[in-house]
Design a protein around this motif. Structure first.
Motif, PDB file in Angstrom:
ATOM      1  N   THR A  64      -6.696  11.285  -5.229  1.00  0.00           N
ATOM      2  CA  THR A  64      -6.484  11.591  -3.809  1.00  0.00           C
ATOM      3  C   THR A  64      -7.814  11.801  -3.095  1.00  0.00           C
ATOM      4  O   THR A  64      -7.923  11.550  -1.906  1.00  0.00           O
ATOM      5  CB  THR A  64      -5.590  12.835  -3.606  1.00  0.00           C
ATOM      6  N   ARG A 121      -5.994   8.513   3.656  1.00  0.00           N
ATOM      7  CA  ARG A 121      -6.374   7.594   2.595  1.00  0.00           C
ATOM      8  C   ARG A 121      -5.317   6.506   2.487  1.00  0.00           C
ATOM      9  O   ARG A 121      -4.131   6.769   2.631  1.00  0.00           O
ATOM     10  CB  ARG A 121      -6.440   8.358   1.270  1.00  0.00           C
ATOM     11  N   THR A 122      -5.763   5.292   2.216  1.00  0.00           N
ATOM     12  CA  THR A 122      -4.856   4.185   1.917  1.00  0.00           C
ATOM     13  C   THR A 122      -5.116   3.745   0.491  1.00  0.00           C
ATOM     14  O   THR A 122      -6.269   3.493   0.114  1.00  0.00           O
ATOM     15  CB  THR A 122      -5.073   3.003   2.891  1.00  0.00           C
ATOM     16  N   PHE A 123      -4.058   3.684  -0.311  1.00  0.00           N
ATOM     17  CA  PHE A 123      -4.161   3.272  -1.704  1.00  0.00           C
ATOM     18  C   PHE A 123      -3.801   1.785  -1.777  1.00  0.00           C
ATOM     19  O   PHE A 123      -2.647   1.410  -1.603  1.00  0.00           O
ATOM     20  CB  PHE A 123      -3.233   4.112  -2.582  1.00  0.00           C
ATOM     21  N   SER A 138     -10.855  10.223  -3.708  1.00  0.00           N
ATOM     22  CA  SER A 138     -11.635   9.012  -3.462  1.00  0.00           C
ATOM     23  C   SER A 138     -10.802   7.782  -3.110  1.00  0.00           C
ATOM     24  O   SER A 138     -11.319   6.813  -2.567  1.00  0.00           O
ATOM     25  CB  SER A 138     -12.473   8.677  -4.703  1.00  0.00           C
ATOM     26  N   GLY A 139      -9.513   7.805  -3.464  1.00  0.00           N
ATOM     27  CA  GLY A 139      -8.674   6.628  -3.274  1.00  0.00           C
ATOM     28  C   GLY A 139      -8.824   5.612  -4.389  1.00  0.00           C
ATOM     29  O   GLY A 139      -8.176   4.573  -4.395  1.00  0.00           O
ATOM     30  N   TRP A 145      -3.887   7.178  -8.942  1.00  0.00           N
ATOM     31  CA  TRP A 145      -4.962   7.171  -7.945  1.00  0.00           C
ATOM     32  C   TRP A 145      -5.558   8.555  -7.781  1.00  0.00           C
ATOM     33  O   TRP A 145      -4.860   9.563  -7.887  1.00  0.00           O
ATOM     34  CB  TRP A 145      -4.408   6.767  -6.582  1.00  0.00           C
ATOM     35  N   THR A 167       0.820  -1.209   0.000  1.00  0.00           N
ATOM     36  CA  THR A 167       0.000   0.000   0.000  1.00  0.00           C
ATOM     37  C   THR A 167       0.857   1.263   0.000  1.00  0.00           C
ATOM     38  O   THR A 167       2.047   1.236   0.300  1.00  0.00           O
ATOM     39  CB  THR A 167      -0.927   0.075   1.231  1.00  0.00           C
ATOM     40  N   LYS A 205       0.138   5.386   1.546  1.00  0.00           N
ATOM     41  CA  LYS A 205      -0.792   6.105   2.412  1.00  0.00           C
ATOM     42  C   LYS A 205      -0.600   7.611   2.261  1.00  0.00           C
ATOM     43  O   LYS A 205       0.506   8.099   2.092  1.00  0.00           O
ATOM     44  CB  LYS A 205      -0.587   5.709   3.873  1.00  0.00           C
TER      45      LYS A 205
END
Length: 134
Positions: A90, A55-57, A92-93, A88, A42, A44
């Motif tokens: 930022t 947010r975590t991607f 909504s993730g 990605w 991930t 973050k």
């Protein structure tokens, strides 16, 4: 003028020594945000003011090697050992696009100054230029 400087209220470019006709580069950093990458696949997004994870991607299949903000701060670009880079949102993730043509770890990725293209660099000894448009 050569170098960097911060403009404060009521300070003009001429006040800090910039000559008329100069070419300037403006770097705007996303306000109070930072990115981290991890071996847990991930990246973050953090608030530097509060220390909270915003947010975590999630979506890579291997360790994330790097993450960078787009020039406008609206997107994040990650590079991974899973041989891909991902774009990605930022806000909504959501993963907006996956770039997948490398045959080894994507070590790093960067945005063009206008954010319309990304460059990926891989341990497969190639660099690839991509459009951010789907």
């Amino acid at each position: 003028f050569h170098g960097e400087s911060r403009l404060t209220a009521r300070t003009s470019l001429a006040d800090i020594g910039v000559a008329g006709g100069s070419q300037l580069t403006l770097v705007v950093l996303p306000a109070s945000r930072a990115l981290t990458v991890s071996s847990n696949y991930t990246a973050k997004l953090w608030s530097t003011a509060s220390g909270l994870c915003l947010r975590t991607f999630e979506g890579h299949g291997e360790r994330v090697m790097s993450a960078v903000f787009s020039p406008d701060g609206q997107e994040v670009l990650t590079a991974s050992r899973d041989e891909t880079a991902k774009l990605w949102s930022t806000a909504s993730g959501e993963c907006l696009r996956t770039f997948e043509e490398h045959i080894d770890t994507v070590r790093s990725a960067a945005f063009s100054p206008d954010g319309q293209e990304v460059l990926t660099a891989s341990y497969d000894h190639t660099a690839k230029l991509w459009s951010t448009a789907s």
